[in-house]
Each structure stands twice: as structure tokens, then as C-alpha cells.
Enzyme design. Structure first.
Site, PDB file in Angstrom:
ATOM      1  CG  ASP A  37     -17.429  -3.674 -41.171  1.00  0.00           C
ATOM      2  OD1 ASP A  37     -17.375  -2.582 -40.465  1.00  0.00           O
ATOM      3  OD2 ASP A  37     -17.543  -4.818 -40.679  1.00  0.00           O
ATOM      4  CG  PHE A  81     -18.954   7.326 -41.686  1.00  0.00           C
ATOM      5  CD1 PHE A  81     -18.072   6.755 -40.456  1.00  0.00           C
ATOM      6  CD2 PHE A  81     -18.018   7.186 -42.717  1.00  0.00           C
ATOM      7  CE1 PHE A  81     -16.679   6.494 -40.335  1.00  0.00           C
ATOM      8  CE2 PHE A  81     -16.844   6.935 -42.742  1.00  0.00           C
ATOM      9  CZ  PHE A  81     -16.120   6.500 -41.648  1.00  0.00           C
ATOM     10  CG  HIS A 127     -12.011   5.105 -38.125  1.00  0.00           C
ATOM     11  ND1 HIS A 127     -12.915   5.170 -37.262  1.00  0.00           N
ATOM     12  CD2 HIS A 127     -12.641   4.565 -39.256  1.00  0.00           C
ATOM     13  CE1 HIS A 127     -14.154   4.690 -37.771  1.00  0.00           C
ATOM     14  NE2 HIS A 127     -13.969   4.385 -39.134  1.00  0.00           N
ATOM     15  CE1 TYR A 149     -21.616   3.415 -37.389  1.00  0.00           C
ATOM     16  CE2 TYR A 149     -23.330   4.066 -38.949  1.00  0.00           C
ATOM     17  CZ  TYR A 149     -22.272   4.438 -38.146  1.00  0.00           C
ATOM     18  OH  TYR A 149     -21.724   5.735 -38.389  1.00  0.00           O
TER      19      TYR A 149
END
Length: 215
Positions: free
Chosen positions: A60, A73, A182, A62
Site C-alpha cells: 500500500d 515504491f 520484500h 507510503y
């Protein structure tokens, strides 16, 4: 968003689950601080559908001020590079030799055909995962199925549990699927570092007549 997505998104926006999601978002944006800004929620769809070459699936947005701007990202210009993105840049450097960039704004990737799609497209300030289970997951599943069915020889980069949960939506006989941990500092050493996804993606694109990504 690019016009090539509008017919598909228009159909999805009319479905009951998305109408419920829209009502929730209307109330949330009116009452609290939500990221990204409303006009940036669908920035991942700025890349023309037929120009997409690589799909990176995030979790999701930031949830800190001035960070999220609709690309997974990525952060806006002049914003400090978050730890997960810094780890991505480190892996790119180790994998391809590309220098570490000074900006965390990934529009330069989107302009080359990299779709940066979060599993959930909105979040409440300082509350990671706060908009999970509201309908975004169904929406992004449909978009991944669309990419799978409408295109051939895409590269899907699945990092972490949320992204890897989308694997069954993708036909591995038509596309390249690359999985890893991740890039978060909590998990990057468990398989993200050393995955060499960026050189593998470019090799696959070149093998299928596509221009490689300048990471």
C-alpha cells in the site's frame, strides 16, 4: 490515467464493490488525511496499456507526508528515499552496475513501460494497511488479470507476501514471473538481495524483441 485504460476502468467503477469503495474514500478524504492526494490515486495507470513491459506490485502507499504519489515504491521529488526503495536501488546497483540515484521518483521507470501498482491504492496517514479489505484488492486483481489476458511477454516482479499472493492470476506460459522477499529492511536479506531480478527482466525483454529498462 492514460486513455487506453478508461474503457476497462469505467466498467470496473460501475460495479457494486467499487461504488462502495468510492463512498468510503469520499468520506475518508473529507474527514482525515489520506495518501496519495485524490488526483494521484490512479497514477500507476498513466502508462499506456500496450506499452507496459514490467509490472511491479507493491503493498500500500507510503503513509508519511509528501511521500506517496500513486506509483508503488516511488516518492515525490525532493523527498528522502525510503528504506525499501533504497534497498531496491542497492540491488539494481549490485545486479546491473547502475549508479545509485539521488531521486526516489520512479516516473522515469513508468515512462519506459514499468507499471508500479500497489495492492491497495490509498492509505490513512500514519496507519499502514488501513485501507486493506475495502475493495482495492479486488480491483487490483482485475487489473492484473487484464494485463495477463491482453498482453504477452510481460515481466511480473512479485516481492513479499502480498505481491506473491497474485501469482495465481498470472499465466507463466505467457509471462515471466520473478519472486523474492520484500525489499523492506525487515526482509531484504531473506532473498531480495541477490535476486538479480533487474538483469533477468531485461534479458527476457530483449529475448522477446523489447527494449530493456534503464533502471
Amino acid at each position: 490515467m492514460h486513455d487506453s485504460w478508461r474503457p476497462y476502468l469505467k466498467a470496473e467503477f460501475a460495479k457494486p464493490y467499487f461504488m462502495t469503495l468510492s463512498e468510503f474514500l469520499k468520506e475518508a478524504y473529507a474527514a482525515r488525511t489520506i495518501y496519495p492526494p485524490k488526483q494521484q490515486v490512479f497514477n500507476a495507470f498513466a502508462t499506456e496499456l500496450n506499452e507496459v513491459k514490467v509490472v511491479i506490485i507493491g503493498q500500500d502507499p507510503y503513509h508519511g507526508p509528501h511521500q506517496a504519489h500513486g506509483l508503488a515504491f516511488s516518492v515525490s521529488e525532493r523527498v528522502a528515499i525510503p528504506p525499501s526503495l533504497l534497498n531496491i536501488f542497492k540491488e539494481i546497483h549490485d545486479d546491473t552496475g547502475a549508479p545509485l540515484p539521488s531521486s526516489g521518483n520512479l516516473w522515469r521507470w513508468a515512462e519506459q513501460g514499468v507499471m508500479l501498482l500497489n495492492n491497495t491504492l490509498t492509505v490513512e496517514a500514519h496507519r499502514a494497511g488501513s485501507h486493506r479489505g475495502r475493495g482495492w484488492e479486488e480491483f487490483t486483481n482485475v487489473m492484473i488479470k487484464l494485463l495477463n489476458n491482453e498482453r504477452e511477454h510481460l515481466v511480473f516482479l512479485l516481492w513479499g507476501r502480498d505481491a506473491r499472493g497474485k501469482k495465481d492470476l498470472i499465466d507463466s506460459s505467457r509471462h515471466l514471473i520473478l519472486e523474492a522477499a520484500h525489499p523492506s529492511p525487515l526482509s531484504a536479506h531473506n532473498g531480495f538481495f541477490g535476486c538479480r531480478h533487474f538483469s533477468q527482466a531485461n534479458a527476457y525483454l530483449q529475448a522477446h524483441g523489447q527494449k530493456e529498462i534503464m533502471w
